[in-house]
Scaffold this active site. Structure first.
Site, PDB file in Angstrom:
ATOM      1  N   CYS A   1      46.139  32.869  33.733  1.00 34.63           N
ATOM      2  CA  CYS A   1      46.509  34.218  33.304  1.00 34.63           C
ATOM      3  C   CYS A   1      47.972  34.237  32.845  1.00 34.63           C
ATOM      4  O   CYS A   1      48.299  33.631  31.834  1.00 34.63           O
ATOM      5  CB  CYS A   1      46.234  35.219  34.422  1.00 34.63           C
ATOM      6  SG  CYS A   1      46.138  36.929  33.827  1.00 34.63           S
TER       7      CYS A   1
ATOM      8  N   HIS B   1      40.489  34.299  36.470  1.00 34.20           N
ATOM      9  CA  HIS B   1      40.778  34.214  37.896  1.00 34.20           C
ATOM     10  C   HIS B   1      39.504  33.852  38.663  1.00 34.20           C
ATOM     11  O   HIS B   1      38.387  34.088  38.188  1.00 34.20           O
ATOM     12  CB  HIS B   1      41.297  35.555  38.421  1.00 34.20           C
ATOM     13  CG  HIS B   1      42.626  35.950  37.881  1.00 34.20           C
ATOM     14  ND1 HIS B   1      43.794  35.323  38.243  1.00 34.20           N
ATOM     15  CD2 HIS B   1      42.973  36.922  36.982  1.00 34.20           C
ATOM     16  CE1 HIS B   1      44.806  35.895  37.610  1.00 34.20           C
ATOM     17  NE2 HIS B   1      44.335  36.862  36.845  1.00 34.20           N
TER      18      HIS B   1
END
Length: 500
Positions: free
Chosen positions: A346, A443
């Site tokens: 991310c 994630h």
């Protein structure tokens, strides 16, 4: 393991027949989150339809619900303990700090705006309406609700307009049990002091105490328990033992306990960014027996490693500058020259690119930052947030299930190999031409055993195998529930569902 405390003379069972119970704590990390998770599993075992609820959470570890909303990671874990899917009503107000004074405000799963701390204080009336709206729906849907407070209810400066602790408890007329961590020391002062700082009406809602993380002979504690009950007139509902290496998703604090049991592990280093987010991504690595994972904070030189992982961040440009100030840019170049690998997740992937633009000041002051230049991609932060559950393959081999939570869009140079391919055919992330640097927005990408093993093999661990994180969670939730059933007086806490 400590046994259930007997009901002492002069201390009556206060709880009549609650269908909701709120667990508040004397401090942050007193054990509120795990207590709610364990109690959810205890009630589920009795066939009770139960759901968790946290009115207001402040955390950078979050999860995406099936309805594409964002809630605290702890509430997703508690939902699993209750045997149900997570829902935005379980955490109607989520605050994600982007600086010491500023946070993104998320209501019922969707980001509404960034606010300074003083702004949010004035916004609490709106937030309370949201909280009670979600509470009302959950009450209609479940037999029992287990509520988690936030921090301490005795923060005098935060009492006005409180929606996280006693403010909610009074609005919902919800009974409260206060938990304290004896491993920190000062447990009796914590409990008595917290109770004394509550108003008389708030004290009336307090049904008793739980002492958490006890080590040693319970007989040595008995005189203190008797004194506490005589001093306050409130019963001690139980003394919960210290559960070594309890591997459950942390609400926010970084847990450093791990179980490496090999002389030649894969060495992994993760920088503790000032606004690190979703560090639960690394829990599968922390619990892997062939991995030696180190979190490295400010002022500590990073040790030699086989793999460096740049984690997610709530303030990517500011945390990128922190990396440079702490020498991580030079360290990464040396690390790669000596054959190491680097993975960015991310915000960490965004940092590995060539450029990060924030023209609208989404994460702070508007402007641009030069990236680390290790992946051929550039990112522009934009209003709105991508929230979705995803599944697919890592590097063409390891199947995963995860989720995306990010602001902005990333453009990857044409012809660059993706690190992830989603089931719907979309590509995510990038892999450098020499296969030493990779990045992804996903994630939870290592929660499945085969996907964790795929990442470890890419990093250089031969013959890597791993366990599904969900299987480990289930075992740990059951271990926690077993401990609570043995150490808490559940018939006194929940007379409706536990026989005396």
């Amino acid at each position: 393991m400590p046994s259930k405390p007997a009901l002492r003379p002069g201390v009556a069972s206060i709880i009549s027949n609650p269908t909701a119970l709120m667990i508040q704590g004397t401090t942050s990390d007193a054990g509120k989150s795990v207590m709610v998770a364990g109690l959810c599993r205890c009630l589920l075992r009795r066939g009770v339809s139960v759901a968790p609820f946290k009115p207001q959470n402040m955390a950078l570890n979050s999860a995406v619900t099936p309805g594409q909303g964002e809630i605290g990671r702890a509430q997703a874990l508690q939902a699993q303990a209750a045997g149900i899917a997570p829902h935005v009503d379980m955490n109607p107000v989520l605050l994600k700090p982007s600086s010491d004074k500023r946070a993104q405000v998320i209501l019922q799963g969707q980001a509404v705006q960034h606010m300074e701390a003083t702004e949010f204080h004035d916004y609490k009336r709106v937030a309370m309406d949201t909280v009670l709206d979600s509470w009302g729906r959950l009450k209609k849907s479940y037999e029992a609700l287990l509520v988690e407070g936030a921090g301490s209810p005795a923060e005098i400066n935060l009492r006005e307009g409180d929606i996280a602790n006693m403010g909610f408890a009074e609005a919902a007329n919800c009974p409260v049990v206060i938990v304290a961590d004896i491993d920190r020391g000062g447990v009796f002062a914590h409990l008595v002091g917290t109770l004394e700082l509550l108003s008389p009406s708030e004290q009336d809602l307090v049904q008793g105490f739980i002492i958490n993380r006890f080590r040693g002979d319970i007989a040595l504690l008995e005189s203190g328990l008797t004194w506490l009950e005589q001093r306050t007139g409130k019963p001690v509902m139980g003394v919960v033992p210290y559960l070594q290496n309890l591997q459950l998703d942390a609400e926010d604090a970084i847990t450093t306990e791990q179980s490496c049991d090999t002389e030649t592990p894969l060495r992994i280093v993760v920088p503790v960014l000032p606004r690190i987010s979703n560090h639960t991504d690394f829990d599968p690595l922390r619990s892997h027996p062939r991995v030696d994972l180190h979190y490295v904070g400010a002022g500590s030189p990073p040790p030699p490693a086989d793999l460096v992982i740049l984690p997610g961040s709530k303030s990517v440009r500011a945390d990128l500058e922190w990396l440079r100030q702490n020498g991580w840019d030079d360290y990464l170049l040396t690390h790669l020259r000596y054959g190491g690998k680097v993975l960015g997740i991310c915000g960490g992937m965004q940092m590995l690119g060539d450029q990060i633009d924030d023209p609208n000041g989404i994460e702070g002051t508007a402007g641009s930052s030069k990236g680390l230049g290790l992946l051929p991609l550039s990112t522009t932060l934009e209003p709105g947030k991508t929230l979705r559950q995803v599944s697919g393959l890592i590097n063409g081999e390891g199947r995963f299930e995860g989720y995306e939570i990010h602001s902005g869009q990333t453009e990857v140079e044409t012809g660059t190999k993706p690190f992830v391919t989603f089931d719907d055919g979309r590509k995510d992330g990038a892999v450098s031409a020499d296969n030493r640097v990779a990045g992804t927005y996903t994630h939870g990408i290592m929660d499945r055993g085969e996907s964790c093993a795929a990442v470890l093999r890419w990093a250089g661990l031969k013959g890597a195998e791993a366990e599904d994180r969900d299987q480990l969670r289930e075992r740990e939730i059951d271990r926690l529930a077993d401990a609570l059933e043995q150490s808490l007086d559940l018939p006194r806490m929940f007379p409706k569902w536990f026989a005396t």
